[in-house]
Scaffold this motif. Structure first.
Motif, PDB file in Angstrom:
ATOM      1  N   GLU A  70       0.899  -1.172  -0.043  1.00  0.00           N
ATOM      2  CA  GLU A  70      -0.092  -0.053  -0.019  1.00  0.00           C
ATOM      3  C   GLU A  70       0.973   1.371   0.029  1.00  0.00           C
ATOM      4  OE1 GLU A  70      -3.819   0.919   2.285  1.00  0.00           O
ATOM      5  OE2 GLU A  70      -2.272   1.619   3.757  1.00  0.00           O
ATOM      6  N   ARG A 123      -0.892  -6.691  -6.457  1.00  0.00           N
ATOM      7  CA  ARG A 123      -1.800  -5.607  -6.555  1.00  0.00           C
ATOM      8  C   ARG A 123      -1.465  -4.584  -5.474  1.00  0.00           C
ATOM      9  NH1 ARG A 123      -4.907  -5.216 -10.723  1.00  0.00           N
ATOM     10  NH2 ARG A 123      -6.665  -4.226 -10.262  1.00  0.00           N
ATOM     11  N   SER A 124      -1.472  -3.544  -5.659  1.00  0.00           N
ATOM     12  CA  SER A 124      -0.998  -2.642  -4.457  1.00  0.00           C
ATOM     13  C   SER A 124      -2.132  -1.417  -4.424  1.00  0.00           C
ATOM     14  CB  SER A 124       0.219  -1.824  -4.668  1.00  0.00           C
ATOM     15  OG  SER A 124       1.274  -2.736  -4.730  1.00  0.00           O
ATOM     16  N   THR A 125      -2.455  -1.160  -3.536  1.00  0.00           N
ATOM     17  CA  THR A 125      -3.462  -0.030  -3.114  1.00  0.00           C
ATOM     18  C   THR A 125      -2.963   1.199  -2.962  1.00  0.00           C
ATOM     19  OG1 THR A 125      -5.158  -1.755  -1.977  1.00  0.00           O
ATOM     20  CG2 THR A 125      -5.419   0.585  -1.712  1.00  0.00           C
ATOM     21  N   GLU A 134      -7.250   3.211  -5.264  1.00  0.00           N
ATOM     22  CA  GLU A 134      -7.495   2.625  -6.272  1.00  0.00           C
ATOM     23  C   GLU A 134      -6.511   1.619  -6.159  1.00  0.00           C
ATOM     24  OE1 GLU A 134      -6.652   3.796 -10.395  1.00  0.00           O
ATOM     25  OE2 GLU A 134      -5.354   5.398  -9.930  1.00  0.00           O
ATOM     26  N   ALA A 135      -6.618   0.169  -6.839  1.00  0.00           N
ATOM     27  CA  ALA A 135      -5.577  -0.850  -6.955  1.00  0.00           C
ATOM     28  C   ALA A 135      -4.815  -0.500  -8.096  1.00  0.00           C
ATOM     29  CB  ALA A 135      -6.196  -1.973  -6.960  1.00  0.00           C
TER      30      ALA A 135
END
Length: 137
Positions: A70, A123-125, A134-135
């Protein structure tokens, strides 16, 4: 204020040009310090630019740090003394938060952990300074 003429002793008014100059100076001061009808337009443009730069900075970091879970921007960002835009962010890797300064071209701040070979991008937020998220990847 009335001036007294030395020879005649009569009182004379100051020149009109002086009054006009004072009026113009006051008008300029008020214009520069008061609210502008264009202020909200400039603020929206600045906000949009900052959010776009935050996304660029996040994508830049993610391009070489596939282990980031994140990125949370803690302020909108600005152009600093070096002339480059940057924003403060908290970067989370393996559940640990790192205070970073992110820009579209570079990042700095607390040392990040060593990147393990073979790390698969996930996937990173990204949480932007306005609260939207958003991802990415």
């Amino acid at each position: 204020m009335l001036a007294v003429h030395r020879r005649t002793g009569s009182r004379a008014r100051p020149p009109r040009a002086l009054g006009l100059a004072v009026a113009v100076a006051v008008a300029v001061a008020v214009a520069l310090t008061s609210c502008s009808p264009f202020g909200s337009v400039a603020l929206k443009a600045t906000t949009a630019t900052n959010l776009a730069n935050q996304k660029k900075a996040a994508l830049s970091l993610l391009s070489y740090r596939p282990d980031v879970e994140e990125i949370r921007f803690t302020q909108p960002g600005s152009v600093g003394g070096g002339g480059s835009w940057a924003a403060n962010a908290v970067v989370t890797i393996d559940g640990v938060d790192y205070d970073e300064i992110l820009g579209p071209e570079r990042a700095g701040g607390n040392p990040l952990p060593r990147l393990m070979p073979g790390t698969v991008p996930t996937r990173s937020t990204v949480v932007y300074s306005d609260g939207t998220s958003e991802a990415l990847r």
